[in-house]
Design a protein around this motif. Sequence first.
Motif, PDB file in Angstrom:
ATOM      1  N   GLU A 184       0.839  -1.183   0.000  1.00  0.00           N
ATOM      2  CA  GLU A 184       0.000   0.000   0.000  1.00  0.00           C
ATOM      3  C   GLU A 184       0.879   1.240   0.000  1.00  0.00           C
ATOM      4  O   GLU A 184       2.055   1.180   0.371  1.00  0.00           O
ATOM      5  N   GLU A 208      -1.091   7.593   0.945  1.00  0.00           N
ATOM      6  CA  GLU A 208      -1.898   8.306  -0.053  1.00  0.00           C
ATOM      7  C   GLU A 208      -1.627   9.800  -0.097  1.00  0.00           C
ATOM      8  O   GLU A 208      -1.644  10.413  -1.160  1.00  0.00           O
ATOM      9  N   ASN A 242     -12.130  11.373   8.791  1.00  0.00           N
ATOM     10  CA  ASN A 242     -11.921   9.927   8.649  1.00  0.00           C
ATOM     11  C   ASN A 242     -13.034   9.132   9.332  1.00  0.00           C
ATOM     12  O   ASN A 242     -13.433   8.063   8.843  1.00  0.00           O
ATOM     13  N   LYS A 291     -15.922   9.252   6.973  1.00  0.00           N
ATOM     14  CA  LYS A 291     -15.637   8.380   5.820  1.00  0.00           C
ATOM     15  C   LYS A 291     -15.964   6.927   6.131  1.00  0.00           C
ATOM     16  O   LYS A 291     -16.556   6.212   5.307  1.00  0.00           O
ATOM     17  N   ASN A 292     -15.577   6.483   7.307  1.00  0.00           N
ATOM     18  CA  ASN A 292     -15.786   5.076   7.677  1.00  0.00           C
ATOM     19  C   ASN A 292     -17.238   4.760   8.012  1.00  0.00           C
ATOM     20  O   ASN A 292     -17.615   3.587   8.082  1.00  0.00           O
ATOM     21  N   HIS A 338      -8.875   1.197  -2.102  1.00  0.00           N
ATOM     22  CA  HIS A 338      -9.043   0.581  -0.779  1.00  0.00           C
ATOM     23  C   HIS A 338      -9.535   1.587   0.265  1.00  0.00           C
ATOM     24  O   HIS A 338      -9.932   1.197   1.367  1.00  0.00           O
ATOM     25  N   SER A 339      -9.529   2.874  -0.050  1.00  0.00           N
ATOM     26  CA  SER A 339      -9.991   3.892   0.890  1.00  0.00           C
ATOM     27  C   SER A 339     -11.248   4.574   0.353  1.00  0.00           C
ATOM     28  O   SER A 339     -11.518   4.557  -0.849  1.00  0.00           O
ATOM     29  N   TYR A 340     -11.997   5.174   1.256  1.00  0.00           N
ATOM     30  CA  TYR A 340     -13.259   5.811   0.889  1.00  0.00           C
ATOM     31  C   TYR A 340     -13.018   7.264   0.449  1.00  0.00           C
ATOM     32  O   TYR A 340     -11.988   7.863   0.764  1.00  0.00           O
TER      33      TYR A 340
END
Length: 225
Positions: free
Chosen positions: A8, A11, A69, A72-73, A90-92
């Motif tokens: 990974e 980001e 965050n 987002k989750n 893999h992330s929102y």
Amino acid sequence: MNVPPLLETVEITDVRYPKGDHLGHFLAWVSLVPVFISVAGFLSHLIFRRDLQGLFCALGHVISLLSTNFIKNIVKQARPQTCAMLGVCHSYGWPSNHSQFTTFFASYVSLLTYRRLGLCNGKFKWVGAALAWCLAFLTMYSRVYLGYHTFDQVVAGAFLGFVLGIFWFWVGYSFIFCSFPAIENFKLCRMFSIKDTSHIPDVMKFEYENSKAARKAKATGYKCL
């Protein structure tokens, strides 16, 4: 046969753009504005200025980032289809962290300037706020242009950052700033020379004039070889 582990990226620093796209290259650098503000801005501020106002703003950024965050989750909205090419599926995506960060910073700096609590209070006092908003809008545009977010994800992040920036300033202006004189007398603040400059309307001019006065009062200064 051993299967290599999946890798990974970090980001916030891994920004990709189409090869040969000069605008994309420029916007990729613009997209790193939150990194520059966080690392270069707040870290250098902590090391060289050690001002309570800047530390309070940095704390607000941390809280707003955690809030984004958290949202987002909960929402779990996927990024646009271009995320596969960029390696960020893999992330929102909702709301955008980058948009939230830059609008939080811009709104906070604007209110500091309006209340005459910023670094500069001369005829150029609004330049910093204007620059912050320009960078905020460029960052938002870059996230859509490069394919990291949809338009609504960027708008949601911008709105969240704007609201949190205003709220955090209100908290400070209403309840915290008045306690800065007492806080700077804490043992830890005295140990690390953490100070309050919120009572000085033009910090840059104040430091400039006092620096010159200290040099004149000193018998000898630095001399070139």
